[in-house]
Scaffold this motif. Structure first.
Motif, PDB file in Angstrom:
ATOM      1  N   ALA A 149       6.013  -2.057   4.560  1.00  0.00           N
ATOM      2  CA  ALA A 149       7.305  -2.745   4.654  1.00  0.00           C
ATOM      3  C   ALA A 149       7.420  -3.528   5.957  1.00  0.00           C
ATOM      4  CB  ALA A 149       8.439  -1.731   4.537  1.00  0.00           C
ATOM      5  N   GLU A 150       6.900  -2.988   7.064  1.00  0.00           N
ATOM      6  CA  GLU A 150       6.929  -3.698   8.350  1.00  0.00           C
ATOM      7  C   GLU A 150       6.116  -4.985   8.294  1.00  0.00           C
ATOM      8  OE1 GLU A 150       5.921  -1.298  11.748  1.00  0.00           O
ATOM      9  OE2 GLU A 150       7.200   0.338  11.048  1.00  0.00           O
ATOM     10  N   VAL A 151       4.951  -4.921   7.667  1.00  0.00           N
ATOM     11  CA  VAL A 151       4.115  -6.122   7.534  1.00  0.00           C
ATOM     12  C   VAL A 151       4.841  -7.155   6.674  1.00  0.00           C
ATOM     13  CG1 VAL A 151       1.952  -7.033   6.601  1.00  0.00           C
ATOM     14  CG2 VAL A 151       1.943  -4.907   7.927  1.00  0.00           C
ATOM     15  N   GLU A 152       5.416  -6.711   5.569  1.00  0.00           N
ATOM     16  CA  GLU A 152       6.125  -7.643   4.691  1.00  0.00           C
ATOM     17  C   GLU A 152       7.342  -8.255   5.376  1.00  0.00           C
ATOM     18  OE1 GLU A 152       6.877  -5.504   1.068  1.00  0.00           O
ATOM     19  OE2 GLU A 152       4.814  -5.778   0.381  1.00  0.00           O
ATOM     20  N   ALA A 153       7.957  -7.538   6.325  1.00  0.00           N
ATOM     21  CA  ALA A 153       9.118  -8.049   7.047  1.00  0.00           C
ATOM     22  C   ALA A 153       8.766  -9.251   7.920  1.00  0.00           C
ATOM     23  CB  ALA A 153       9.738  -6.940   7.897  1.00  0.00           C
ATOM     24  N   LYS A 154       7.482  -9.477   8.147  1.00  0.00           N
ATOM     25  CA  LYS A 154       7.026 -10.645   8.915  1.00  0.00           C
ATOM     26  C   LYS A 154       7.104 -11.917   8.077  1.00  0.00           C
ATOM     27  CE  LYS A 154       3.769  -7.860  11.590  1.00  0.00           C
ATOM     28  NZ  LYS A 154       4.484  -7.852  12.844  1.00  0.00           N
ATOM     29  N   GLY A 155       7.497 -11.778   6.805  1.00  0.00           N
ATOM     30  CA  GLY A 155       7.632 -12.933   5.929  1.00  0.00           C
ATOM     31  C   GLY A 155       6.341 -13.335   5.235  1.00  0.00           C
ATOM     32  N   LEU A 156       5.340 -12.476   5.286  1.00  0.00           N
ATOM     33  CA  LEU A 156       4.055 -12.783   4.658  1.00  0.00           C
ATOM     34  C   LEU A 156       4.153 -12.636   3.143  1.00  0.00           C
ATOM     35  CD1 LEU A 156       1.851 -10.808   7.170  1.00  0.00           C
ATOM     36  CD2 LEU A 156       2.247 -13.265   7.128  1.00  0.00           C
ATOM     37  N   THR A 157       3.398 -13.436   2.447  1.00  0.00           N
ATOM     38  CA  THR A 157       3.372 -13.378   0.993  1.00  0.00           C
ATOM     39  C   THR A 157       1.944 -13.143   0.531  1.00  0.00           C
ATOM     40  OG1 THR A 157       3.080 -15.770   0.823  1.00  0.00           O
ATOM     41  CG2 THR A 157       5.346 -14.945   0.776  1.00  0.00           C
ATOM     42  N   GLY A 158       1.806 -12.866  -0.729  1.00  0.00           N
ATOM     43  CA  GLY A 158       0.493 -12.640  -1.309  1.00  0.00           C
ATOM     44  C   GLY A 158       0.469 -11.364  -2.116  1.00  0.00           C
ATOM     45  N   HIS A 159      -0.697 -10.795  -2.239  1.00  0.00           N
ATOM     46  CA  HIS A 159      -0.881  -9.563  -2.997  1.00  0.00           C
ATOM     47  C   HIS A 159      -1.580  -8.508  -2.152  1.00  0.00           C
ATOM     48  CE1 HIS A 159      -0.135 -12.315  -6.330  1.00  0.00           C
ATOM     49  NE2 HIS A 159       0.280 -11.228  -6.969  1.00  0.00           N
ATOM     50  N   TRP A 160      -1.153  -7.282  -2.336  1.00  0.00           N
ATOM     51  CA  TRP A 160      -1.782  -6.129  -1.716  1.00  0.00           C
ATOM     52  C   TRP A 160      -2.851  -5.592  -2.646  1.00  0.00           C
ATOM     53  CZ3 TRP A 160      -0.796  -4.492   3.140  1.00  0.00           C
ATOM     54  CH2 TRP A 160       0.404  -4.869   3.742  1.00  0.00           C
ATOM     55  N   THR A 161      -3.911  -5.065  -2.075  1.00  0.00           N
ATOM     56  CA  THR A 161      -4.943  -4.360  -2.814  1.00  0.00           C
ATOM     57  C   THR A 161      -5.105  -2.995  -2.175  1.00  0.00           C
ATOM     58  OG1 THR A 161      -6.103  -6.423  -3.291  1.00  0.00           O
ATOM     59  CG2 THR A 161      -7.350  -4.376  -3.583  1.00  0.00           C
ATOM     60  N   LEU A 162      -4.956  -1.954  -2.982  1.00  0.00           N
ATOM     61  CA  LEU A 162      -5.126  -0.589  -2.504  1.00  0.00           C
ATOM     62  C   LEU A 162      -6.522  -0.122  -2.881  1.00  0.00           C
ATOM     63  CD1 LEU A 162      -3.849   2.034  -1.308  1.00  0.00           C
ATOM     64  CD2 LEU A 162      -3.323   2.659  -3.669  1.00  0.00           C
ATOM     65  N   THR A 163      -7.285   0.306  -1.882  1.00  0.00           N
ATOM     66  CA  THR A 163      -8.616   0.876  -2.111  1.00  0.00           C
ATOM     67  C   THR A 163      -8.689   2.198  -1.366  1.00  0.00           C
ATOM     68  OG1 THR A 163      -9.547  -0.375  -0.257  1.00  0.00           O
ATOM     69  CG2 THR A 163      -9.758  -1.359  -2.435  1.00  0.00           C
ATOM     70  N   TRP A 164      -9.753   2.923  -1.591  1.00  0.00           N
ATOM     71  CA  TRP A 164      -9.942   4.235  -0.972  1.00  0.00           C
ATOM     72  C   TRP A 164     -11.312   4.282  -0.333  1.00  0.00           C
ATOM     73  CZ3 TRP A 164      -5.890   7.677  -1.151  1.00  0.00           C
ATOM     74  CH2 TRP A 164      -4.859   7.349  -2.024  1.00  0.00           C
ATOM     75  N   LEU A 165     -11.378   4.755   0.897  1.00  0.00           N
ATOM     76  CA  LEU A 165     -12.636   4.926   1.605  1.00  0.00           C
ATOM     77  C   LEU A 165     -12.661   6.335   2.169  1.00  0.00           C
ATOM     78  CD1 LEU A 165     -15.278   3.722   2.695  1.00  0.00           C
ATOM     79  CD2 LEU A 165     -13.995   2.978   4.702  1.00  0.00           C
ATOM     80  N   GLU A 166     -13.628   7.102   1.747  1.00  0.00           N
ATOM     81  CA  GLU A 166     -13.753   8.494   2.192  1.00  0.00           C
ATOM     82  C   GLU A 166     -12.456   9.269   1.989  1.00  0.00           C
ATOM     83  OE1 GLU A 166     -15.278   8.393   6.174  1.00  0.00           O
ATOM     84  OE2 GLU A 166     -17.184   7.524   5.534  1.00  0.00           O
ATOM     85  N   GLY A 167     -11.792   9.014   0.865  1.00  0.00           N
ATOM     86  CA  GLY A 167     -10.577   9.742   0.523  1.00  0.00           C
ATOM     87  C   GLY A 167      -9.320   9.243   1.201  1.00  0.00           C
ATOM     88  N   ARG A 168      -9.420   8.190   2.011  1.00  0.00           N
ATOM     89  CA  ARG A 168      -8.259   7.643   2.714  1.00  0.00           C
ATOM     90  C   ARG A 168      -7.900   6.281   2.145  1.00  0.00           C
ATOM     91  NH1 ARG A 168     -11.341   9.734   6.773  1.00  0.00           N
ATOM     92  NH2 ARG A 168     -11.994   7.702   7.527  1.00  0.00           N
ATOM     93  N   ALA A 169      -6.598   6.059   2.002  1.00  0.00           N
ATOM     94  CA  ALA A 169      -6.104   4.811   1.427  1.00  0.00           C
ATOM     95  C   ALA A 169      -6.140   3.674   2.445  1.00  0.00           C
ATOM     96  CB  ALA A 169      -4.681   4.995   0.932  1.00  0.00           C
ATOM     97  N   ILE A 170      -6.464   2.488   1.939  1.00  0.00           N
ATOM     98  CA  ILE A 170      -6.414   1.256   2.725  1.00  0.00           C
ATOM     99  C   ILE A 170      -5.711   0.218   1.867  1.00  0.00           C
ATOM    100  CG2 ILE A 170      -7.720  -0.575   3.858  1.00  0.00           C
ATOM    101  CD1 ILE A 170     -10.056   1.437   4.070  1.00  0.00           C
ATOM    102  N   ALA A 171      -4.628  -0.340   2.370  1.00  0.00           N
ATOM    103  CA  ALA A 171      -3.914  -1.406   1.674  1.00  0.00           C
ATOM    104  C   ALA A 171      -4.189  -2.702   2.427  1.00  0.00           C
ATOM    105  CB  ALA A 171      -2.420  -1.119   1.627  1.00  0.00           C
TER     106      ALA A 171
END
Length: 71
Positions: A26-48
């Motif tokens: 939400a903080e990143v989106e508050a910067k007014g950025l647009t586009g699409h998020w991609t959620l992936t997992w590396l070693e069991g940890r989420a990365i958006a």
């Protein structure tokens, strides 16, 4: 293996996005950025990753980091 998912910036993240990442997303989106998020997992940890050049991730220690991609 866990598969990721995509969603549009500004819309509600899917249920698969960990609660710990949501405030930083939400903080990143508050910067007014647009586009699409991609959620992936590396070693069991989420990365958006936002295709506008940002990522939100949780470290092995549990710290959530939001940062611009490095060139």
């Amino acid at each position: 293996m866990q598969l990721g998912t995509r969603w549009a910036a500004g819309s509600e993240p899917p249920a698969s996005v960990p609660a710990a990442l949501r405030p930083a997303i939400a903080e990143v989106e508050a910067k007014g950025l647009t586009g699409h998020w991609t959620l992936t997992w590396l070693e069991g940890r989420a990365i958006a990753e936002l295709d506008a050049g940002w990522e939100v991730l949780q470290t092995a220690a549990g710290e959530v980091i939001a940062r611009a991609f490095e060139d």
